[in-house]
Design an enzyme around this catalytic site. Structure first.
Site: not given
Length: 285
Positions: A72, A156, A186
Site C-alpha cells: 500500500d 512527554r 483501515t
C-alpha cells in the site's frame, strides 16, 4: 488500455520476480510497458527488454494506467502524481496486507481482463494538508490515507487543539492526532481506535492518539469541513507526516489545515470482491 506505466518497489521481496512475469504477460497481450530510468536500471534483463524507457513525467502524462508492484505504501507514494494526471492505478501486492492492491502475485491471469477492458474504476477521496506559519504557507501536500501529527520524544505529551470550520472542537493532551480519509480508516487510524469507514464515503475521521483523558473520542466529519490543528509544546515539538512521508517539524503557533482535495485517486478493480469481504480477509489473518 495500451500503454502501462510500470512502478515497482524493489525493496519488497518478490517484486523482481513479479515484475518479470508482469512485463512478459503485458507484452503477450500486445500492451506497451513504460518505465522510468530508475526502474529500468533495477529490472532483470529479461524484463527490461520488454519495457520502453521514458521520463517519469512522460509516463504519467501519456500512459493509460499505472501498475504498482509492492504494498500500500507504494500506491500512496504514486497517488498524488497519478491523481493530477487522472491516471488510474492497478496494484499488485508483494507486501503484507495490501488493502488497496487489487491482485496478489499469483493472480496475474487477471491482466487479460485489463487488456480486454473488463474492469471498473474505484474512485477514492483525497485530502490536502498545509501548514501556515506567521501568515506564510511553509508546507503543502496531497494524500490518500492520512495526516498524522505526533510528538517526537516518548516521555512527554503534546497539546492538540482541533477546530472545525473555525469552531474549537477538541483540546487534548496525548501523543498526537490523525486525520484520515475513508481509505485511510483501515490504516493507523484503526490501530488508534478510530472507525472503519466504507472507502466510497465522503467524510474524514479525526482520531486522537493515546489521549491522556477519558473524554477524548474519535469523530467523523463531512468532507466539506475544514479541520485546523495546533499542536506541540514549548518543550516538545510536534511533527507532521502525510501518508507516511518524511516528518515535517511544526511549531506550537503553526496552523495545520486539512480539507478535501480536488484530486481523486482512481483504483482499477478486476475482481468482484466487496469491501466487507476484503476487511474480513485482511483483518482476520
Amino acid at each position: 488500455m495500451k500503454k502501462i506505466f510500470l512502478y515497482p518497489n524493489f525493496t519488497k521481496e518478490g517484486t523482481q520476480d513479479a515484475a518479470e512475469q508482469i512485463v512478459r504477460r503485458l507484452v503477450e497481450l500486445d500492451m506497451e510497458v513504460w518505465c522510468d530510468r530508475e526502474t529500468m536500471e533495477k529490472l532483470p534483463s529479461s524484463a527490461g527488454a520488454g519495457c520502453q524507457f521514458r521520463d517519469y513525467r512522460q509516463c504519467l502524462a501519456e500512459c493509460q494506467a499505472a501498475l504498482v508492484i509492492g504494498g500500500d505504501g507504494s500506491i500512496l507514494r504514486l497517488a498524488p502524481d497519478a491523481a493530477r494526471h487522472d491516471l488510474p492505478i492497478l496494484g499488485v501486492n508483494t507486501g503484507k496486507l495490501g488493502f488497496m492492491s487489487e491482485l496478489d502475485a499469483h493472480e496475474l491471469h487477471h491482466l487479460k481482463d485489463l487488456a480486454q477492458g473488463r474492469y471498473t474504476i474505484d474512485t477514492r477521496m483525497m485530502l490536502d494538508v498545509s501548514v501556515c506559519r506567521q501568515g506564510e504557507q511553509v508546507y503543502a501536500a496531497s494524500l490518500l490515507n492520512d495526516v498524522v501529527i505526533t510528538k517526537w520524544t516518548q516521555a512527554r505529551l503534546i497539546g492538540v487543539a482541533v477546530s472545525v470550520d473555525g469552531v474549537l472542537t477538541a483540546s487534548i493532551q496525548g501523543d498526537g492526532i490523525i486525520v484520515a480519509t475513508p481509505t485511510g480508516s483501515t490504516a493507523y487510524t484503526l490501530s488508534a481506535g478510530g472507525p472503519i469507514i466504507e472507502p466510497n464515503a465522503n467524510c474524514m475521521a479525526v482520531t486522537p492518539i493515546c489521549a491522556h483523558e477519558l473524554g477524548a473520542k474519535p469523530f467523523v466529519l463531512s468532507a466539506e469541513r475544514t479541520v485546523a490543528i495546533a499542536a506541540g509544546a514549548e518543550d516538545n515539538q510536534a511533527f507532521l507526516s502525510a501518508d507516511g512521508g518524511a516528518p515535517f517539524a511544526i511549531d506550537p503557533a503553526d496552523i495545520v489545515a486539512v480539507r478535501r482535495s480536488q484530486w481523486q485517486t482512481r483504483l482499477i478493480r478486476l475482481k468482484n470482491i466487496g469491501f466487507y469481504q476484503l476487511i474480513h480477509k485482511k483483518l482476520s489473518i
